[in-house]
Design a protein around this motif. Structure first.
Motif, PDB file in Angstrom:
ATOM      1  N   ASP A  95      24.134  32.885  23.952  1.00  0.00           N
ATOM      2  CA  ASP A  95      22.675  33.017  24.012  1.00  0.00           C
ATOM      3  C   ASP A  95      22.068  31.981  24.950  1.00  0.00           C
ATOM      4  OD1 ASP A  95      23.202  30.822  22.425  1.00  0.00           O
ATOM      5  OD2 ASP A  95      21.638  31.251  20.952  1.00  0.00           O
ATOM      6  N   LEU A  96      22.707  31.795  26.112  1.00  0.00           N
ATOM      7  CA  LEU A  96      22.228  30.853  27.127  1.00  0.00           C
ATOM      8  C   LEU A  96      21.809  31.649  28.364  1.00  0.00           C
ATOM      9  CD1 LEU A  96      25.071  28.158  26.914  1.00  0.00           C
ATOM     10  CD2 LEU A  96      22.954  28.263  25.585  1.00  0.00           C
ATOM     11  N   PRO A  97      20.690  32.359  28.320  1.00  0.00           N
ATOM     12  CA  PRO A  97      20.337  33.275  29.409  1.00  0.00           C
ATOM     13  C   PRO A  97      19.984  32.590  30.718  1.00  0.00           C
ATOM     14  CG  PRO A  97      18.506  33.069  27.876  1.00  0.00           C
ATOM     15  CD  PRO A  97      19.673  32.366  27.245  1.00  0.00           C
ATOM     16  N   LEU A  98      19.772  31.271  30.699  1.00  0.00           N
ATOM     17  CA  LEU A  98      19.391  30.555  31.915  1.00  0.00           C
ATOM     18  C   LEU A  98      20.565  29.822  32.541  1.00  0.00           C
ATOM     19  CD1 LEU A  98      15.984  29.153  30.597  1.00  0.00           C
ATOM     20  CD2 LEU A  98      16.421  31.313  31.774  1.00  0.00           C
ATOM     21  N   LEU A  99      21.753  29.989  31.969  1.00  0.00           N
ATOM     22  CA  LEU A  99      22.945  29.364  32.538  1.00  0.00           C
ATOM     23  C   LEU A  99      23.234  29.940  33.921  1.00  0.00           C
ATOM     24  CD1 LEU A  99      25.291  27.388  31.767  1.00  0.00           C
ATOM     25  CD2 LEU A  99      26.593  29.442  31.159  1.00  0.00           C
ATOM     26  N   THR A 100      23.661  29.078  34.836  1.00  0.00           N
ATOM     27  CA  THR A 100      23.967  29.499  36.199  1.00  0.00           C
ATOM     28  C   THR A 100      25.373  29.043  36.585  1.00  0.00           C
ATOM     29  OG1 THR A 100      23.100  27.474  37.194  1.00  0.00           O
ATOM     30  CG2 THR A 100      21.541  29.301  36.863  1.00  0.00           C
ATOM     31  N   ALA A 101      25.896  29.672  37.639  1.00  0.00           N
ATOM     32  CA  ALA A 101      27.194  29.254  38.160  1.00  0.00           C
ATOM     33  C   ALA A 101      27.142  27.810  38.638  1.00  0.00           C
ATOM     34  CB  ALA A 101      27.616  30.186  39.296  1.00  0.00           C
ATOM     35  N   ALA A 102      26.018  27.398  39.243  1.00  0.00           N
ATOM     36  CA  ALA A 102      25.886  26.020  39.717  1.00  0.00           C
ATOM     37  C   ALA A 102      25.950  25.028  38.560  1.00  0.00           C
ATOM     38  CB  ALA A 102      24.573  25.854  40.478  1.00  0.00           C
ATOM     39  N   GLY A 223      14.885  24.098  38.498  1.00  0.00           N
ATOM     40  CA  GLY A 223      14.738  25.189  37.555  1.00  0.00           C
ATOM     41  C   GLY A 223      14.895  24.765  36.113  1.00  0.00           C
ATOM     42  N   PRO A 224      14.889  25.738  35.214  1.00  0.00           N
ATOM     43  CA  PRO A 224      14.925  25.454  33.771  1.00  0.00           C
ATOM     44  C   PRO A 224      16.291  24.922  33.349  1.00  0.00           C
ATOM     45  CG  PRO A 224      15.135  27.801  34.171  1.00  0.00           C
ATOM     46  CD  PRO A 224      14.833  27.181  35.498  1.00  0.00           C
ATOM     47  N   PRO A 225      16.353  24.265  32.186  1.00  0.00           N
ATOM     48  CA  PRO A 225      17.625  23.704  31.720  1.00  0.00           C
ATOM     49  C   PRO A 225      18.634  24.805  31.411  1.00  0.00           C
ATOM     50  CG  PRO A 225      15.960  23.574  29.989  1.00  0.00           C
ATOM     51  CD  PRO A 225      15.246  24.000  31.238  1.00  0.00           C
ATOM     52  N   CYS A 230      18.538  30.703  22.814  1.00  0.00           N
ATOM     53  CA  CYS A 230      17.496  31.532  22.210  1.00  0.00           C
ATOM     54  C   CYS A 230      17.819  31.798  20.740  1.00  0.00           C
ATOM     55  CB  CYS A 230      17.376  32.848  22.959  1.00  0.00           C
ATOM     56  SG  CYS A 230      16.764  32.670  24.659  1.00  0.00           S
ATOM     57  N   ASP A 231      17.165  31.056  19.867  1.00  0.00           N
ATOM     58  CA  ASP A 231      17.346  31.235  18.432  1.00  0.00           C
ATOM     59  C   ASP A 231      16.225  32.051  17.795  1.00  0.00           C
ATOM     60  OD1 ASP A 231      19.750  29.840  18.151  1.00  0.00           O
ATOM     61  OD2 ASP A 231      18.725  27.926  18.057  1.00  0.00           O
ATOM     62  N   VAL A 236      13.123  33.627  23.279  1.00  0.00           N
ATOM     63  CA  VAL A 236      13.374  34.720  24.225  1.00  0.00           C
ATOM     64  C   VAL A 236      12.179  34.888  25.159  1.00  0.00           C
ATOM     65  CG1 VAL A 236      13.780  37.200  24.456  1.00  0.00           C
ATOM     66  CG2 VAL A 236      14.953  35.903  22.660  1.00  0.00           C
ATOM     67  N   ARG A 237      10.976  34.777  24.604  1.00  0.00           N
ATOM     68  CA  ARG A 237       9.781  34.906  25.446  1.00  0.00           C
ATOM     69  C   ARG A 237       9.747  33.815  26.505  1.00  0.00           C
ATOM     70  NH1 ARG A 237       5.215  32.723  26.335  1.00  0.00           N
ATOM     71  NH2 ARG A 237       5.533  31.098  24.759  1.00  0.00           N
ATOM     72  N   ARG A 238      10.064  32.586  26.123  1.00  0.00           N
ATOM     73  CA  ARG A 238      10.074  31.481  27.092  1.00  0.00           C
ATOM     74  C   ARG A 238      11.142  31.701  28.162  1.00  0.00           C
ATOM     75  NH1 ARG A 238      10.764  25.866  24.451  1.00  0.00           N
ATOM     76  NH2 ARG A 238      10.366  25.239  26.610  1.00  0.00           N
ATOM     77  N   ALA A 239      12.316  32.168  27.735  1.00  0.00           N
ATOM     78  CA  ALA A 239      13.382  32.430  28.702  1.00  0.00           C
ATOM     79  C   ALA A 239      12.973  33.517  29.684  1.00  0.00           C
ATOM     80  CB  ALA A 239      14.659  32.826  27.972  1.00  0.00           C
TER      81      ALA A 239
END
Length: 244
Positions: A95-102, A223-225, A230-231, A236-239
């Protein structure tokens, strides 16, 4: 940086969302689980532990024993499928929708960097565990957490760092947004099981860090952390807002 795999933990009851299939909830038009898998698309192996729905052909799936046994039991199940040549493994919540490859690459580089004497101040308050449901006594958890953090607060020069994980602005370790050396993670699982009568059912993720040399990583990208989990529906709205 070779021999790299990713284990994504997709179990959990999602009680704060009414028991929905949380990893399947879309953010930016894609399920959260798929966004996490995209961030580790360069891994030699990608393993999802828990219910998953349709996935890319090369992604393997398994379940923890017993089902619903928690993130540590799920970690052990995921590791059981890894190729023997694997040297490092990204251990990630689904549930880490903002995770990136970088962001994952930064953790892998931090794990490989030479160790120096670097004491870390104990985190303020209770460390955040993205995959665990928060159902235990807060005071007891806080006392246990701070004791565990103190035990792993110093990485001596010349020692081998076992784990690199992000820390937020308050110094809380994001234990399911991390990269481990595989032998160290296996040893940590064995140690924790030995203290619990041979079982990992219901074991806390923080228990894996006791006595482990940890490198804490502050997010230096834009960008975002990447550890934002998302608990709740509000999360989810913030993401969604961040992903635009």
């Amino acid at each position: 940086m070779t021999g790299y795999a990713a284990v994504v933990l997709a179990g959990g009851a999602a009680r704060r969302m009414g028991g929905v299939d949380k990893p399947a909830r879309p953010v930016g038009g894609r399920p959260m689980l798929h966004r996490v898998l995209a961030a580790v698309a360069d891994a030699d192996q990608r393993i999802v532990v828990g219910p998953s729905g349709p996935l890319p052909d090369e992604v393997r799936t398994t379940r923890e024993e017993p089902p619903g046994g928690g993130p540590v039991a799920a970690t052990a199940a995921g590791l059981a499928l890894l190729d023997p040549a694997t040297t490092t493994v990204a251990l990630l919540a689904a549930d880490l929708p903002l995770l990136t490859a970088a962001a994952v690459t930064e953790l892998r580089r931090a794990l490989d960097a030479p160790a120096t004497d670097q004491p870390h101040a104990p985190p303020a308050g209770q460390p955040h565990d993205p995959a665990a449901e928060r159902e235990h006594d807060p005071a007891a958890e806080r006392e246990h957490d701070l004791a565990a953090e103190r035990k792993s607060a110093l990485t001596p020069a010349g020692s081998t760092v076992a784990l690199a994980c992000y820390v937020d602005a308050d110094g809380r370790r994001q234990q399911l947004c991390a990269v481990w050396r595989l032998p160290a993670l296996r040893a940590a699982l064995d140690r924790l099981a030995a203290t619990r009568g041979g079982t990992l059912d219901g074991a806390p993720v923080r228990g894996l860090l006791t006595g482990v040399a940890v490198r804490e990583v502050s997010w230096s990208g834009s960008g975002p952390p990447p550890w934002f989990d998302c608990d709740t529906d509000e999360d989810v709205r913030r993401a969604e807002e961040w992903s635009r």
